[in-house]
Design a protein around this motif. Structure first.
Motif, PDB file in Angstrom:
ATOM      1  N   ARG A   1       0.822  -1.209   0.000  1.00  9.47           N
ATOM      2  CA  ARG A   1       0.000   0.000   0.000  1.00  9.47           C
ATOM      3  C   ARG A   1       0.854   1.255   0.000  1.00  9.47           C
ATOM      4  NH1 ARG A   1      -5.010  -2.127   2.962  1.00  9.47           N
ATOM      5  NH2 ARG A   1      -5.500  -3.679   1.363  1.00  9.47           N
ATOM      6  N   ARG A   2       2.112   1.110   0.374  1.00  6.96           N
ATOM      7  CA  ARG A   2       2.995   2.269   0.457  1.00  6.96           C
ATOM      8  C   ARG A   2       4.078   2.177  -0.605  1.00  6.96           C
ATOM      9  NH1 ARG A   2       2.019   3.859   6.040  1.00  6.96           N
ATOM     10  NH2 ARG A   2       2.034   1.758   6.868  1.00  6.96           N
ATOM     11  N   PRO A   3       4.521   3.328  -1.120  1.00  6.14           N
ATOM     12  CA  PRO A   3       5.627   3.289  -2.090  1.00  6.14           C
ATOM     13  C   PRO A   3       6.914   2.823  -1.417  1.00  6.14           C
ATOM     14  CG  PRO A   3       4.720   5.530  -1.861  1.00  6.14           C
ATOM     15  CD  PRO A   3       4.058   4.686  -0.832  1.00  6.14           C
ATOM     16  N   GLN A   4       7.731   2.112  -2.143  1.00  8.59           N
ATOM     17  CA  GLN A   4       9.028   1.683  -1.591  1.00  8.59           C
ATOM     18  C   GLN A   4      10.139   1.939  -2.611  1.00  8.59           C
ATOM     19  OE1 GLN A   4       9.220  -2.105   0.701  1.00  8.59           O
ATOM     20  NE2 GLN A   4       7.163  -2.456  -0.090  1.00  8.59           N
ATOM     21  N   ASP A   5      11.361   2.071  -2.095  1.00  4.43           N
ATOM     22  CA  ASP A   5      12.535   2.263  -2.951  1.00  4.43           C
ATOM     23  C   ASP A   5      13.551   1.183  -2.667  1.00  4.43           C
ATOM     24  OD1 ASP A   5      11.900   4.762  -4.216  1.00  4.43           O
ATOM     25  OD2 ASP A   5      12.097   5.640  -2.206  1.00  4.43           O
TER      26      ASP A   5
END
Ligand SMILES: [Zn+2]
Length: 613
Positions: free
Chosen positions: A299-303
């Motif tokens: 659900r959250r952006p990740q790098d």
């Protein structure tokens, strides 16, 4: 052409004689169809002799080399390199699709345009071995009424047809396809698609499709990996394909029913593959595992980063995920040191331009600005300039957002706004670190601009970028950021605007006339009764049918000399400055682009796209 072909194919045919496809044969087809005249035919026959000499030399060598030469020596490529113009005056593209249609007519077989997205890869794999397909340039494309439909580049290769019929143990029906289509399927689609198809079969076998989300959430990445080596293969193929295509970015975009995979090549996105949603989830999980992201977090952006090997050298992928309506979108940027840091001479400068720029960067202090929108090649220019200056005696420090390429010779800092490290604050710190040369990723606020001027005044050479459209307006931009004109005129060495233009593929370059309207758009006028001839790429395997291969920079170089300094001190606007600079010999971006067009390096379309109208 279509109508005549369908009537022809319904006629029962006598057995055909075997025939080799040569440059001369293709020339004959073009001649008979009226696309080339007798004079062009003679030229084609000359090329044919050269091609035969080359071909012969290659196939008589060792076996492995001979196999390779089957791919290398293409009469279609040899003919495309001639840039023949349509003698009938209809500007028909003489590409391998036209040739395939003519061959189809000659062989009384239907022409078939392959749509790689509609191929049944599992069927292909079960019906033909890859080496055989490659050697004979043939690929089964469908099963129709119990017959295997086989796309061939040379439908006269009766020997190949006979041995294939024997191998396939099935009736076969020949259709004719272009060389680029057939070889494209074999080299690009085969590996990836077959891995995807197998993975889908495996995944579908074990789970309830309606509960797919649940399934992926519950399974750990490691499990998906170990349970499915096909996914691992698919990802490997995908990355290799991206490297082979010279892609700078890979985008994986989930849609309602499937996911689209696109590559950015020479600055433009191309759709490469569509994969079933199920497989995409597994591919995404695999990629997230590879860069140590939290696989359950969707659900959250990740790098993250992945280090891979690409033909012996380490290549870094910077991966980011973003939740979208239909799932996680994944973007991977490919960092290739050879692309990001080059010799200055490889950036596209003309000799006189390189001389000016080289003079700027060897000054002891002052500010050098490179301007242009995102993707105009500013970073590569700055890195390349710094690389050419790097030596053990000097301290080069950079402040970047983010650090794009790690280079041993530089001291690189990254902006981290969360913990208060901004361009301005980092610049203040760096000045206490005894630097000689400073690169500030971008000047976008007053404080950074002031600190950069201060650094230049205290004896440092400062490189930076600005988001302005041309060289002259960078001066106005500095004034807008609150820098006194006299400080600008006393510190600025020069401003350079730049853009990247796609270069025409050398393998399929050909002439094309500009229409009167097109010439008018560029304010060009042809001599009475004549047309302006420019170059374009017809599209071939090498350039993925785009007609382009690689990019080159165009530059607008504004040196700050006394006359410009005067105008700055008098707070004249950028138009006055531009006018004076042009009078002093500055070439505008448009002029630089037109020069590349006139030299046959780029196309009319690129000039319009890059420099606007
Ligand atoms: Zn090409």
């Amino acid at each position: 052409m279509k109508a005549s072909m369908s009537t022809l194919t319904s006629v029962p045919l006598p057995p055909r004689a075997s025939k080799e496809i040569t440059v001369s044969y293709l020339g004959e087809l073009l001649f008979n169809a009226g696309f080339i005249d007798a004079k062009q035919k003679v030229e084609v026959d000359n090329v044919d002799r050269q091609w035969r000499a080359q071909h012969k030399g290659k196939t008589t060598s060792t076996r492995s080399e001979a196999t390779r030469s089957e791919e290398d020596v293409s009469p279609f490529k040899a003919l495309a390199a001639m840039n023949l113009t349509d003698a009938s005056g209809n500007s028909t593209r003489m590409d391998d699709f036209l040739l395939a249609r003519l061959i189809a007519e000659d062989a009384h077989q239907p022409f078939f345009k392959i749509d790689p997205l509609k191929l049944d890869v599992e069927m292909i794999e079960s019906k033909i071995s890859r080496p055989f397909a490659r050697k004979h340039k043939m690929i089964p494309v469908a099963i129709r009424d119990g017959k295997l439909v086989v796309s061939m580049v040379n439908p006269f290769d009766t020997q190949a047809i006979d041995s294939y019929r024997h191998m396939a143990k099935q009736d076969i029906e020949i259709v004719v396809s272009s060389e680029s289509d057939v070889m494209g399927v074999i080299t690009e689609q085969y590996g990836f698609r077959s891995a995807v198809t197998k993975a889908e079969r495996d995944l579908k076998g074990g789970i309830d499709l309606s509960n797919l989300e649940q399934y992926v959430k519950l399974k750990s990445g490691a499990e998906i990996e170990s349970s499915d080596s096909h996914i691992v293969n698919a990802v490997d193929y995908l990355l290799q394909h991206a490297y082979d295509s010279r892609a700078s970015d890979i985008h994986i975009e989930p849609k309602r029913e499937f996911a689209v995979i696109r590559f950015r090549i020479d600055g433009v996105l191309h759709e490469i593959q569509r994969v079933p949603k199920l497989v995409n989830l597994a591919i995404t999980s695999r990629l997230k595992t590879m860069c140590r992201m939290d696989i359950a977090e969707r659900r959250r952006p990740q790098d993250g980063r992945i280090k891979t090997e690409n033909s012996g050298k380490e290549t870094e992928l910077r991966v980011s995920t973003l939740p979208t309506a239909f799932g996680e979108k994944v973007v991977m940027r490919i960092f290739d040191p050879e692309i990001l840091i080059r010799d200055l001479s490889g950036l596209g400068f003309y000799d006189d331009e390189l001389k000016v720029f080289a003079d700027w960067i060897t000054r002891p202090h002052g500010i050098i600005l490179v301007t242009g929108p995102t993707g105009s090649g500013k970073t590569v220019t700055l890195y390349s300039a710094l690389k050419s200056l790097a030596s053990p005696e000097i301290n080069i420090t950079t402040i970047e957002d983010p650090v794009e390429m790690i280079w041993d010779d530089f001291n690189q800092t990254s902006v981290q706004s969360k913990i208060g490290i901004t361009f301005a604050s980092a610049l203040r710190t760096i000045l206490r670190q005894d630097p000689d040369i400073i690169m500030v990723g971008e000047i976008r606020d007053q404080e950074t601009a002031q600190n950069a001027v201060q650094a230049a005044l205290t004896g440092h050479l400062v490189f930076s970028t600005l988001h302005t459209n041309d060289a002259s307006s960078s001066i106005t931009r500095l004034v807008d950021l609150g820098i006194q004109p006299f400080l600008i005129s006393s510190t600025l060495i020069g401003a350079m605007a730049q853009r990247l233009m796609r270069k025409i593929c050398d393998d399929c370059k050909r002439n094309r006339p500009l229409t009167v309207e097109e010439a008018g758009m560029l304010s060009l006028q042809a001599p009475p009764g004549k047309r302006i001839i420019v170059k374009e790429g017809a599209g071939c395997i090498r350039c993925r049918n785009t007609g382009y291969f690689g990019r080159t920079g165009i530059f607008e170089i504004l040196p700050i000399d006394n006359s410009i300094r005067d105008l700055i001190d008098r707070s004249e606007d950028f138009l006055k400055i531009k006018e004076m600079a042009i009078k002093r010999g500055m070439r505008t971006l448009r002029q630089a682009a037109l020069r590349k067009l006139a030299e046959g390096n780029t196309t009319f379309e690129e000039v319009v796209r890059v420099t606007g109208i």
